[in-house]
Write a protein that holds these residues in place. Structure first.
Motif, PDB file in Angstrom:
ATOM      1  N   LEU A 120     -17.357  17.510  13.431  1.00 16.26           N
ATOM      2  CA  LEU A 120     -17.164  16.720  12.218  1.00 16.26           C
ATOM      3  C   LEU A 120     -16.652  17.676  11.139  1.00 16.26           C
ATOM      4  O   LEU A 120     -17.396  18.544  10.664  1.00 16.26           O
ATOM      5  N   PRO A 122     -14.747  19.005   7.379  1.00 17.56           N
ATOM      6  CA  PRO A 122     -15.086  18.763   5.977  1.00 17.56           C
ATOM      7  C   PRO A 122     -14.199  17.707   5.317  1.00 17.56           C
ATOM      8  O   PRO A 122     -13.508  17.957   4.334  1.00 17.56           O
ATOM      9  N   VAL A 127     -20.721  16.508   4.213  1.00 17.17           N
ATOM     10  CA  VAL A 127     -20.848  17.246   5.471  1.00 17.17           C
ATOM     11  C   VAL A 127     -21.724  18.489   5.266  1.00 17.17           C
ATOM     12  O   VAL A 127     -22.419  18.944   6.181  1.00 17.17           O
ATOM     13  N   SER A 128     -21.725  19.007   4.045  1.00 11.90           N
ATOM     14  CA  SER A 128     -22.478  20.227   3.763  1.00 11.90           C
ATOM     15  C   SER A 128     -23.994  20.034   3.824  1.00 11.90           C
ATOM     16  O   SER A 128     -24.730  21.021   3.808  1.00 11.90           O
ATOM     17  N   ASN A 134     -18.834  22.355   8.420  1.00  8.11           N
ATOM     18  CA  ASN A 134     -18.593  21.368   9.470  1.00  8.11           C
ATOM     19  C   ASN A 134     -19.890  21.112  10.221  1.00  8.11           C
ATOM     20  O   ASN A 134     -20.902  21.783   9.996  1.00  8.11           O
ATOM     21  N   ILE A 135     -19.852  20.105  11.073  1.00  5.73           N
ATOM     22  CA  ILE A 135     -20.957  19.836  12.001  1.00  5.73           C
ATOM     23  C   ILE A 135     -20.385  20.001  13.397  1.00  5.73           C
ATOM     24  O   ILE A 135     -19.493  19.256  13.813  1.00  5.73           O
ATOM     25  N   VAL A 186     -25.917  12.053   8.610  1.00  2.00           N
ATOM     26  CA  VAL A 186     -24.976  12.425   9.661  1.00  2.00           C
ATOM     27  C   VAL A 186     -24.387  11.188  10.326  1.00  2.00           C
ATOM     28  O   VAL A 186     -23.169  11.113  10.578  1.00  2.00           O
ATOM     29  N   LEU A 189     -21.819   9.740   7.966  1.00  2.00           N
ATOM     30  CA  LEU A 189     -20.608  10.556   7.953  1.00  2.00           C
ATOM     31  C   LEU A 189     -19.765  10.337   9.208  1.00  2.00           C
ATOM     32  O   LEU A 189     -18.532  10.259   9.132  1.00  2.00           O
ATOM     33  N   CYS A 190     -20.414  10.243  10.345  1.00  2.00           N
ATOM     34  CA  CYS A 190     -19.674   9.995  11.589  1.00  2.00           C
ATOM     35  C   CYS A 190     -18.955   8.650  11.533  1.00  2.00           C
ATOM     36  O   CYS A 190     -17.794   8.530  11.961  1.00  2.00           O
ATOM     37  N   TYR A 193     -15.956   9.023   9.115  1.00  2.00           N
ATOM     38  CA  TYR A 193     -14.871   9.809   9.697  1.00  2.00           C
ATOM     39  C   TYR A 193     -14.108   9.008  10.756  1.00  2.00           C
ATOM     40  O   TYR A 193     -12.868   9.006  10.788  1.00  2.00           O
TER      41      TYR A 193
END
Length: 226
Positions: A120, A122, A127-128, A134-135, A186, A189-190, A193
Motif C-alpha cells: 500500500l 503513500p 498510510v503513516s 508504505n504498508i 488499514v 485505506l485499502c 486505494y
C-alpha cells in the motif's frame, strides 16, 4: 508444534479482565465486518506470555474462558487449542516489546489487495499510521507456519501493519484498542486505494511529505499513544 501443559482457567485470575477485553475486541471485529465466521485471530500480552483466541471457533461460540494462555516457548498454560496462527503472534510479541496486542483479519479490501501482492503506497497521508511511508505486503507462506511468521516479521520491521500475500492483514498496537483502530484504518485505506486504482493511477506523496506527516503524528491523538 504446540506443547500442551493444560491447566484449568482460574475465574479469579488477573487475566480475566484481559480475557474479557480480548473477547470484546474479537466481537467488535465481527460487528465491523473485518472478520467473519472463524477467520482471523487476536492476541494480547499478559504476565506469563500472551492470551490468544482459540482455533476453529466462531465468534458467537467464544467466551472469555475460550481464550488460550501461552508462553513464549509455545506451551499452552491454560485453555484448549490456540489459533493456528499462534506462531506469528508469539514471535511478534516476543521480538517487539513495545507491542501489547496483535490483530489478524481476513477483511475484504485488505485481503483483496494482498491477493494482488501489492504494497500500500503513500497515496494518502493516513498510510503513516502504520509507522512508515508504505504498508508492505509480505511474500506468500502457508498459514499456521513458522515460515509465515518469518515473512510477517520482515514486513513488519519498523511498521505496525502489514499485508500477507493472498491472506489478509496483521496490525499491532500498544493495546487492543489501538490495534483495533489501526485495523479499521488499514482496511479503509485499502478500500480507498483499490477504488482510486479503478479511476486511474493515484498520485503518491513524496518521502518529504510523508516525513512531515509522521512528525505531526507524534503529537496527534490516538496515534501519538501507540
Amino acid at each position: 508444534m504446540v506443547k500442551h501443559q493444560r491447566c484449568p482457567v482460574d475465574p479469579g485470575s488477573p487475566d480475566q479482565s484481559l480475557r474479557r477485553k480480548l473477547l470484546h475486541i474479537t466481537k467488535r471485529l465481527g460487528d465491523l465486518g473485518l472478520n467473519r465466521g472463524t477467520s482471523g485471530n487476536c492476541s494480547v500480552r499478559n504476565a506469563s506470555g500472551f492470551l490468544i483466541t482459540p482455533s476453529g471457533m466462531t465468534i458467537d461460540e467464544m467466551s472469555s474462558e475460550s481464550m488460550v494462555s501461552m508462553d513464549f516457548s509455545g506451551s499452552i498454560i491454560g485453555g484448549g487449542a490456540p489459533s493456528s496462527e499462534w506462531f506469528f503472534h508469539r514471535d511478534i510479541l516476543q521480538h517487539r516489546p513495545e507491542v501489547g496486542a496483535v490483530i489478524h483479519t481476513h477483511s475484504v479490501f485488505a485481503t483483496t489487495l494482498s491477493c494482488l501482492r501489492k504494497d500500500l503506497p503513500p497515496f494518502h497521508y493516513m498510510v503513516s499510521v502504520a509507522g512508515g511511508a508504505n504498508i508492505r505486503c509480505a511474500r506468500y507462506a502457508l498459514f499456521g507456519t513458522q515460515a509465515l511468521s518469518d515473512v510477517a516479521l520482515k514486513a513488519l520491521d519498523g511498521r505496525r501493519a502489514c499485508l500477507l500475500a493472498n491472506h489478509g492483514m496483521i496490525v499491532l498496537g500498544r493495546d487492543l484498542d489501538v490495534a483495533l483502530a489501526v485495523a479499521v484504518e488499514v482496511e479503509t485505506l485499502c478500500e480507498q486505494y483499490l477504488r482510486a486504482l479503478q479511476a486511474g493511477e493515484p498520485y503518491l506523496l513524496t518521502d518529504d511529505e510523508m516525513s512531515e506527516v509522521m512528525e505531526r503524528f507524534k503529537g496527534y491523538g490516538l496515534w501519538a499513544k501507540y
